[in-house]
Write a protein that holds these residues in place. Structure first.
Motif, short mmCIF file in Angstrom:
data_model
loop_
_atom_site.label_atom_id
_atom_site.label_comp_id
_atom_site.label_asym_id
_atom_site.label_seq_id
_atom_site.Cartn_x
_atom_site.Cartn_y
_atom_site.Cartn_z
N GLN A 1 59.94 64.88 -11.45
CA GLN A 1 58.82 64.22 -10.78
C GLN A 1 58.69 64.61 -9.31
OE1 GLN A 1 56.61 61.74 -11.81
NE2 GLN A 1 57.36 61.27 -13.88
N PHE A 2 59.84 64.86 -8.67
CA PHE A 2 59.83 65.05 -7.21
C PHE A 2 60.53 66.36 -6.84
CE2 PHE A 2 59.98 60.39 -7.95
CZ PHE A 2 58.72 60.08 -7.45
N PRO A 3 59.74 67.41 -6.67
CA PRO A 3 60.34 68.72 -6.37
C PRO A 3 61.05 68.76 -5.02
CG PRO A 3 57.95 68.88 -6.76
CD PRO A 3 58.29 67.44 -6.82
N GLU A 4 60.80 67.75 -4.16
CA GLU A 4 61.46 67.73 -2.86
C GLU A 4 62.94 67.44 -2.96
OE1 GLU A 4 59.08 65.77 -3.90
OE2 GLU A 4 57.47 65.47 -2.43
N LEU A 5 63.37 66.86 -4.08
CA LEU A 5 64.74 66.34 -4.14
C LEU A 5 65.76 67.43 -4.44
CD1 LEU A 5 64.31 62.97 -6.05
CD2 LEU A 5 63.82 63.57 -3.67
N GLY A 6 66.87 67.39 -3.72
CA GLY A 6 67.99 68.30 -3.96
C GLY A 6 69.24 67.59 -4.46
N GLY A 7 69.28 66.28 -4.29
CA GLY A 7 70.44 65.50 -4.72
C GLY A 7 70.06 64.07 -5.02
N PHE B 1 64.20 54.55 6.38
CA PHE B 1 63.25 54.15 5.34
C PHE B 1 61.94 53.73 6.01
CE2 PHE B 1 67.46 53.58 3.59
CZ PHE B 1 67.36 53.98 2.28
N ALA B 2 60.84 54.37 5.65
CA ALA B 2 59.57 54.14 6.34
C ALA B 2 58.81 52.95 5.77
CB ALA B 2 58.73 55.41 6.29
N GLY B 3 59.49 51.84 5.57
CA GLY B 3 58.86 50.63 5.05
C GLY B 3 59.86 49.84 4.22
N ALA B 4 59.38 48.73 3.62
CA ALA B 4 60.25 47.94 2.76
C ALA B 4 60.76 48.80 1.60
CB ALA B 4 59.50 46.72 2.22
N ILE B 5 62.00 48.59 1.20
CA ILE B 5 62.56 49.35 0.08
C ILE B 5 62.16 48.65 -1.21
CG2 ILE B 5 64.70 50.13 -1.00
CD1 ILE B 5 65.88 50.06 1.93
N PRO B 6 61.36 49.32 -2.06
CA PRO B 6 60.78 48.62 -3.21
C PRO B 6 61.81 48.33 -4.30
CG PRO B 6 59.87 50.85 -3.01
CD PRO B 6 60.93 50.72 -1.97
N CYS B 7 61.46 47.38 -5.12
CA CYS B 7 62.21 47.07 -6.34
C CYS B 7 61.28 47.28 -7.52
CB CYS B 7 62.72 45.63 -6.30
SG CYS B 7 63.80 45.20 -7.69
N THR B 8 61.74 47.98 -8.53
CA THR B 8 60.88 48.26 -9.69
C THR B 8 60.57 46.98 -10.46
OG1 THR B 8 62.67 48.51 -11.29
CG2 THR B 8 62.11 50.46 -9.99
N ARG B 9 59.55 47.03 -11.30
CA ARG B 9 59.36 45.98 -12.30
C ARG B 9 60.51 46.07 -13.31
NH1 ARG B 9 58.12 48.49 -16.88
NH2 ARG B 9 56.95 50.45 -16.80
N PRO B 10 60.76 44.99 -14.06
CA PRO B 10 61.73 45.09 -15.15
C PRO B 10 61.22 46.06 -16.22
CG PRO B 10 61.23 42.78 -14.66
CD PRO B 10 60.24 43.61 -13.90
N LEU B 11 62.11 46.76 -16.84
CA LEU B 11 61.72 47.59 -17.98
C LEU B 11 61.32 46.68 -19.14
CD1 LEU B 11 64.44 50.41 -18.00
CD2 LEU B 11 62.06 50.59 -17.28
N THR C 1 54.07 57.56 -2.48
CA THR C 1 54.98 57.61 -1.35
C THR C 1 55.79 58.90 -1.34
OG1 THR C 1 55.19 55.22 -1.49
CG2 THR C 1 56.86 56.38 -0.18
N ASP C 2 55.90 59.54 -0.20
CA ASP C 2 56.79 60.70 -0.05
C ASP C 2 58.22 60.24 -0.29
OD1 ASP C 2 58.49 62.70 0.90
OD2 ASP C 2 57.24 63.18 2.62
N PRO C 3 58.90 60.80 -1.30
CA PRO C 3 60.26 60.29 -1.60
C PRO C 3 61.25 60.53 -0.46
CG PRO C 3 59.77 62.26 -2.89
CD PRO C 3 58.48 61.86 -2.23
N LEU C 4 60.96 61.47 0.42
CA LEU C 4 61.88 61.66 1.55
C LEU C 4 61.60 60.67 2.68
CD1 LEU C 4 62.13 65.56 1.59
CD2 LEU C 4 63.69 63.89 0.55
#
Lengths: 229, 229, 229, 229
Positions: free
Chosen positions: B85-91, B121-131, B155-158
């Protein structure tokens, strides 16, 4: 004949201070040899810093000392009662670890709030009722074992490998002394996190039961796929 | 060819217990080689005390093991989904670190309360909905990656290098395995401080957005002036 | 003649940082030789890292220095007052340990909530009233000892081997300097757990008195059966 | 000429991780030579594990680097503003230590609750107002120093050797870099205890002012009698 079990019970006891689960002598681990029914347990009140494998005590199912130069743990009768009630158990541990004991003092079960909990405990971790005046005045340590069994009821003890004794602290168990200690470490971590979660969201509900079941069976039972087995 | 990445992923995994982020085997780090699309990840359930660089597992984008004598982490499909999903990620790193997991269990985002947070972190750190029940019953680990991506949205993941998965725990990431671990350490500190701040002032509001932006851009992007660059 | 007591008081003082009970120089242990009435105590404001056994100070019951090249602890008059009031005491310790001090600052007694508490303290751990303006302006340190004695009243000090001084911190004691330090460690653990329990269950009541008595007498007095005695 | 000050500032910086006050590079100490007005400070973003005395940076009152191969701390302008405003100061420290920062994020002063506090801080530890949008957009770090000075007002900075910057974290100071670090350690302990006390007794009032004055003057000023002076 019991040398190997003595070594394992000794090592499991020494893991308690190493894991930060005990202050002074406030903890004990036992292991049982199911063929002979003999139990190896920590001596009472001996400090971990000076304890050796030769200080381990061997008792039979009636609590009589068959080997060892020390008195066994004052909680021995609790261990023996649990071994008698639950043939699945190979090891038992009792501590006064900080966070689990705080829940036991508050006399409330630890709700299942996340996958860390669900990986080891298949539901809320129960807290026993308080012992009655008669139970405390009688064979107190054996009654502690009885109230644990009463609280577990029909629950598979390997699906609920620990419990809180009201106004006292946690007991954990497993198929071996090593597993019992492992579960005691887990319980302490879970107890800390559930405390914090509860202060972050006072309207919090327990985790979804299908997520709980998924994580428990991911690690336990025939369909487990966590780890290298 | 992947020896260097294996070494880095191994070192990043070993940093988790050294930084106090994991109990037992509850965490894993991966790194990706973007040229080949191959991912190096921790083996499932192997203890940090005995793990060596040779135990690292190499998988392709479909999760097939190309190198290694162990099964990969049970969370591999989550990592792969995030890399896709996010090509920016290396780790990527997943832990059950105490404070971040407590927020995840409470299912509430971590509000931005101060400059420590804003530095990373450029804002509040989100929490996902429950699966949902279906997602858990299906390809559970991949669905975990999908719900993370759904929550991040545009949101830019970085700019938001970590997230809480409801009823589970944190995932963090970065341009490298080392950065992912760095961000996991930061998240744990932030989670602890936000918990304490919230008990000190229950009417607290998030930090001023202009201060948040100032601190984030002081460390990130073209106008950064923190450090020696 | 006092060399042995000096060594024991020195060792007991060094146990405070080792046990995590002091920051900088915020703590002191003394011991008394009941035959001569002489007291050995830590010097004032000397850092633990550089302190040696020769730095211990010997004072008489009036606080006059009989041996030693340093001034005694600024809290010496509190220790002397307690030794005068309670002939049972052989050692006294004062710290600003985090959790016990937090209760002292809140000016509330620590309720007896579980067996960890009951194993050492035969009831709630009291907190003194605040000192008056006159007491603080007068012989402040001696008045601190007096208000401790006033609060204990008829209680056997060995059944209640510690107390909280309002807006200040804990004092603990025992039949020896080693026991005093042991009780200071216990108090700190109890204080932490009682704090956590209180946030878990705000309607919590103290533990059953028959369980408290059972555990206290299991470890103390003629019917004790804990340990190897 | 500044070699001795460089050594002291380096040592004071290294004390921050040793005392558990910093994560990664989140802290800095400076010291000033009042004869020349030159300031020695930590370089920006350099990790403590690899930092040497030669990495210290020398700046003048205008922030120009006179010696050193690194950029100075990004907070240098805050330090310089405080040195300009308060000629009493010989050393300044900034950290994001967990408990003090949690209070700063909550934007509430730390009330004086006990003698531990009173031994160092002659009253509640203030928290600044939030910086305005204009202040953050302008010379942000210098404005941080100005709002600290504004908040202190006529207070003797050596009677209040630390402060909370709203939504940011603590700054501490003293007559030397060593004293500044000492006060930063004290602030962190006080911040933790005040947090716990506040959850134990939500109707708590600050400590009696006569007790506060007694303890502060027991350690500071002409009538001090704590320690060996």
């Amino acid at each position: 004949m019991l040398e190997q079990l003595k070594q394992r019970v000794f090592d499991a006891n020494m893991a308690l201070p190493a894991r930060g689960l005990v202050t002074f002598t406030w903890g004990n681990v036992s292991g049982i040899d199911r063929k002979t029914g003999l139990v190896v347990i920590k001596p009472s009140g001996v400090e971990y810093e000076v304890m050796t494998i030769d200080d381990m005590v061997v008792v039979n199912a009636q609590g009589e000392v068959l080997d060892g130069h020390f008195k066994p743990s004052s909680d021995t009768a609790t261990h023996l009662e649990l071994y008698a009630q639950f043939p699945e158990l190979g090891g038992i541990v009792h501590t006064h670890s900080t966070y689990a004991t705080s829940w036991a003092q508050a006399s409330v079960p630890i709700p299942a709030l996340g996958t860390t909990h669900a990986d080891y405990f298949a539901g809320a971790i129960p807290c026993t009722r308080p012992l009655s005046r008669e139970e405390v005045a009688g064979q107190y340590e054996m009654e502690t074992g009885k109230v644990i069994a009463e609280t577990l009821g029909e629950t598979d003890p390997l699906h609920m490998p620990g419990i809180l004794v009201s106004q006292h602290g946690p007991f954990c168990w497993g198929e071996s002394p090593e597993q019992a200690v492992h579960n005691a470490v887990v319980l302490e971590v879970i107890a800390k996190m559930a405390w914090i979660s509860g202060t972050l969201n006072r309207q919090m509900s327990p985790m979804d039961s299908y997520l709980l079941n998924k994580h428990f069976t991911r690690k336990h039972g025939p369909d487990a796929y966590y780890g290298q087995k």
